[in-house]
Design a protein around this motif. Structure first.
Motif, PDB file in Angstrom:
ATOM      1  N   ALA A   1      -4.710  12.691  13.413  1.00 57.29           N
ATOM      2  CA  ALA A   1      -3.343  13.058  13.813  1.00 57.29           C
ATOM      3  C   ALA A   1      -2.992  14.435  13.260  1.00 57.29           C
ATOM      4  N   LEU A   2      -3.413  14.671  12.043  1.00 56.78           N
ATOM      5  CA  LEU A   2      -3.128  15.952  11.389  1.00 56.78           C
ATOM      6  C   LEU A   2      -3.809  17.097  12.136  1.00 56.78           C
ATOM      7  N   THR A   3      -5.062  16.900  12.473  1.00 54.64           N
ATOM      8  CA  THR A   3      -5.815  17.943  13.170  1.00 54.64           C
ATOM      9  C   THR A   3      -5.230  18.199  14.559  1.00 54.64           C
ATOM     10  N   ALA A   4      -4.765  17.140  15.195  1.00 52.65           N
ATOM     11  CA  ALA A   4      -4.278  17.261  16.572  1.00 52.65           C
ATOM     12  C   ALA A   4      -2.851  17.795  16.649  1.00 52.65           C
ATOM     13  N   ALA A   5      -2.156  17.841  15.511  1.00 47.53           N
ATOM     14  CA  ALA A   5      -0.744  18.231  15.549  1.00 47.53           C
ATOM     15  C   ALA A   5      -0.589  19.675  16.033  1.00 47.53           C
TER      16      ALA A   5
ATOM     17  N   THR B   1       0.849  -1.191   0.000  1.00 50.12           N
ATOM     18  CA  THR B   1       0.000   0.000   0.000  1.00 50.12           C
ATOM     19  C   THR B   1       0.883   1.239   0.000  1.00 50.12           C
ATOM     20  N   VAL B   2       0.264   2.374  -0.251  1.00 49.43           N
ATOM     21  CA  VAL B   2       1.017   3.636  -0.231  1.00 49.43           C
ATOM     22  C   VAL B   2       1.594   3.862   1.168  1.00 49.43           C
ATOM     23  N   ARG B   3       0.876   3.430   2.181  1.00 43.73           N
ATOM     24  CA  ARG B   3       1.414   3.571   3.546  1.00 43.73           C
ATOM     25  C   ARG B   3       2.719   2.782   3.696  1.00 43.73           C
TER      26      ARG B   3
ATOM     27  N   GLN C   1       1.970   9.731  -1.815  1.00 49.35           N
ATOM     28  CA  GLN C   1       2.902   9.424  -0.723  1.00 49.35           C
ATOM     29  C   GLN C   1       3.079  10.629   0.193  1.00 49.35           C
ATOM     30  N   ALA C   2       3.199  11.825  -0.403  1.00 42.54           N
ATOM     31  CA  ALA C   2       3.341  13.029   0.409  1.00 42.54           C
ATOM     32  C   ALA C   2       2.113  13.199   1.311  1.00 42.54           C
TER      33      ALA C   2
ATOM     34  N   ASP D   1      -0.093  10.226   8.286  1.00 41.57           N
ATOM     35  CA  ASP D   1       0.422   9.239   9.240  1.00 41.57           C
ATOM     36  C   ASP D   1       1.306   9.879  10.312  1.00 41.57           C
ATOM     37  N   ALA D   2       2.060  10.888   9.933  1.00 39.66           N
ATOM     38  CA  ALA D   2       3.051  11.455  10.859  1.00 39.66           C
ATOM     39  C   ALA D   2       3.234  12.936  10.567  1.00 39.66           C
TER      40      ALA D   2
END
Lengths: 386, 386
Positions: free
Chosen positions: A297-301, A123-125, A155-156, A162-163
């Protein structure tokens, strides 16, 4: 720490049986070697790293020399948007690829023979998991930017989901968050052409010629989808390849036929059919906003990834509607996103071509990234000084 | 004179070595047999004949029974626009085809073996030359209408250009006066898939299985171009064919893959690879307005052909721009032409589907044709009586 600038691809073993790569789909790989190139010099605080992700049939050689040019010379190099005099630029060959990184043509340590179709589905992940490990290997905790077009853009996007703490900015060009039925259909016919070719031999073609017909057909068909109808009309029209010669009946007669034949044939020298199956299948399954918590994760960063999403108005492979969906999902996640539909005549291939409007937009976005990073460093310095 | 209504295809030899078919490209065929079907009853003055031209992979069976339906049930039949209770309707299998009419799989009388690639290259004008001979055989000097979609529309157009006195009205649906580079590109890849298949055996596959892989790939790819992206999304989306089954890795997994595989496989039972080559090549070379005198006969005709040109807004195989070019050329020739872009979601395939707006437009145009013919007959009668 690698040498600051390299001309030839390096290889590094990133996963071993002590520390295997656990795949998104549940499988594992006990030995993953990655081929990558770098350009430029990493800053002492590792704040100037830009990660370039390649598309379906790319490799680590994003930029090179006039004798051996890379696939993204317009974007990467001295004075280009991804400026190798300013940034430390990294580009690996994808997991599952055939240009130095572990893939289905690699030897399975468990059997001593090439994996073939025993290679696990990717997968892309999974691509991103390998990218992240490579970044850590290079001593980089946070990328100034991750940049990619088409599958590279996916991928970007996945990396930022993811991170987000590892990706200050993401540039997603001519990408998609999920393929349409038509997109999948084209890939399905390409794979069918490869797998029905007697030369495919159930993927165990290492000793033979391989599915040369199927792979050429797949590539020819894909090329049609990479160009706009208008670009094809302007480039070839109904011109004959050789107006003085008698008609070739069913062979190459029109210039566009000659172009496609050439694309199909040259592809055979540089790409592997199994990699085509694995990488194209990863595209079909990609659906990065499908899970309800995809953007959590993105929102919480604390400092979420900033996005630049670029589409081309003549792209019918991943039309602007694909980019708009990405933008909508990111806006819903309350993260900063800039969107630009560039007017360019060349279809999906526009992401590889020289276009001032497009390249200027990316350059400005990366300039801001560098300024912001410098400001933060200055802020940190000021903080320490105070 | 044939029986007034027939259910099964008839065959007739239209050209023999005494009277060969002289081809547009300079070759000749010494024996041409044509399979055709007719429906309805020819009026005593032969004024109610409608000729239906099939597209790339069609045949003479335009309409049939619920058990054996034809390929154009929406258009042809009792109470349909081409009303078999009102009109005498004729539909032949094309020259070069594989459904009863002489084609590359037929036996070459000179050798006693199938022609294979020794069959001469064909043009749309050649199809029309055979149609015209069939019309004369049936005792019809002038068609009330010639009707066709896609390649069928091209035949209607070419017939009116070649012999306007024989065509009172022409209905050109989802057609083109010349293919674009992209159109040719798709056909080129399809032909390449067929000819590179080892089963093709240089066209001499009568004893073997033939190029089954290549022909299936050609058909699968063509099907993508026949449907709009929107129609594919609505019909299949990203749905799995069988959500409970484990993923099939590279086989059929998404519903759209199952659809394409099925289309590819069923095509093998009804179509011949050589016919696919010959008929698709005739499309590539078609450029009916290329010669400066192309429309001279039409312009000079006492009672020139009246045209109805129909396109579909979601058709990207032959988009509305193709139809607009036809309209522009006909207007320049000062002949009466009606143009209608129908809003229909199904892409190129819309020409085969049930759509009130589209079918109503064609029905009205043919109604006018019938009324006009009746008026002229009345006028003639009045003339004779006076």
């Amino acid at each position: 720490m690698p040498s600051p600038s390299t001309a030839a691809p390096q290889r590094v073993v990133l996963f071993t049986d002590d520390d295997p790569l656990l795949l998104d789909g549940g499988g594992r790989l006990d030995h993953v070697e990655v081929a990558y190139e770098t350009w430029g010099t990493l800053a002492p605080d590792a704040s100037n790293a830009v990660f370039v992700c390649h598309a379906l049939t790319g490799d680590a050689h994003a930029t090179g020399t006039p004798e051996a040019p890379g696939w993204w010379e317009t974007m990467v190099g001295p004075g280009r948007p991804v400026d190798t005099e300013r940034f430390f630029v990294i580009c690996p060959n994808l997991l599952g690829g055939c240009r130095g990184t572990t893939g289905p043509a690699s030897v399975d340590p468990a059997t001593g023979s090439p994996y073939g179709l025993d290679f696990p589905l990717l997968t892309v992940r999974d691509f991103v998991t390998v990218h992240r490990r490579l970044a850590r290997h290079l001593g980089i905790d946070r990328m100034l930017a991750v940049v990619g077009g088409s599958l590279g853009g996916m991928q970007a996007l996945q990396w930022a989901l993811d991170a987000p703490e590892e990706v200050a900015r993401a540039v997603v060009v001519a990408g998609s968050s999920r393929l349409s039925a038509q997109n999948i259909a084209f890939s399905a016919v390409a794979r069918s052409a490869i797998m029905r070719d007697p030369g495919f031999a159930d993927g165990r073609y290492a000793e033979g010629d391989g599915p040369r017909t199927g792979l050429a057909i797949a590539r020819m068909m894909a090329h049609i989808t990479y160009l706009s109808e208008q670009a094809m009309a302007e480039k070839f029209g109904r011109r004959f390849q050789d107006a003085d010669e008698p008609r070739h009946r069913f062979g190459v007669d029109f210039a566009v036929e000659s172009y496609l034949e050439h694309q199909g044939q040259t592809f055979l020298d540089r790409f592997d059919a199994l990699s085509y199956l694995y990488l194209s299948r990863s595209l079909d399954y990609f659906d990065c906003f499908a899970e309800p918590d995809a953007t959590d994760a993105l929102t919480a960063a604390d400092d979420p990834t900033r996005f630049l999403v670029v589409s081309f108005d003549s792209d019918w492979r991943f039309a602007t509607s694909h980019s708009r969906r990405i933008v909508r999902e990111l806006e819903r996640a309350r993260v900063p996103v800039s969107f630009r539909e560039v007017s360019a005549p060349h279809g999906h291939d526009s992401f590889l071509l020289d276009d001032d409007d497009y390249l200027g937009t990316v350059a400005a976005f990366l300039d801001q990234a560098a300024e912001q990073a410098a400001g933060q460093a200055g802020g940190k310095g000021a903080g320490r000084a105070s």
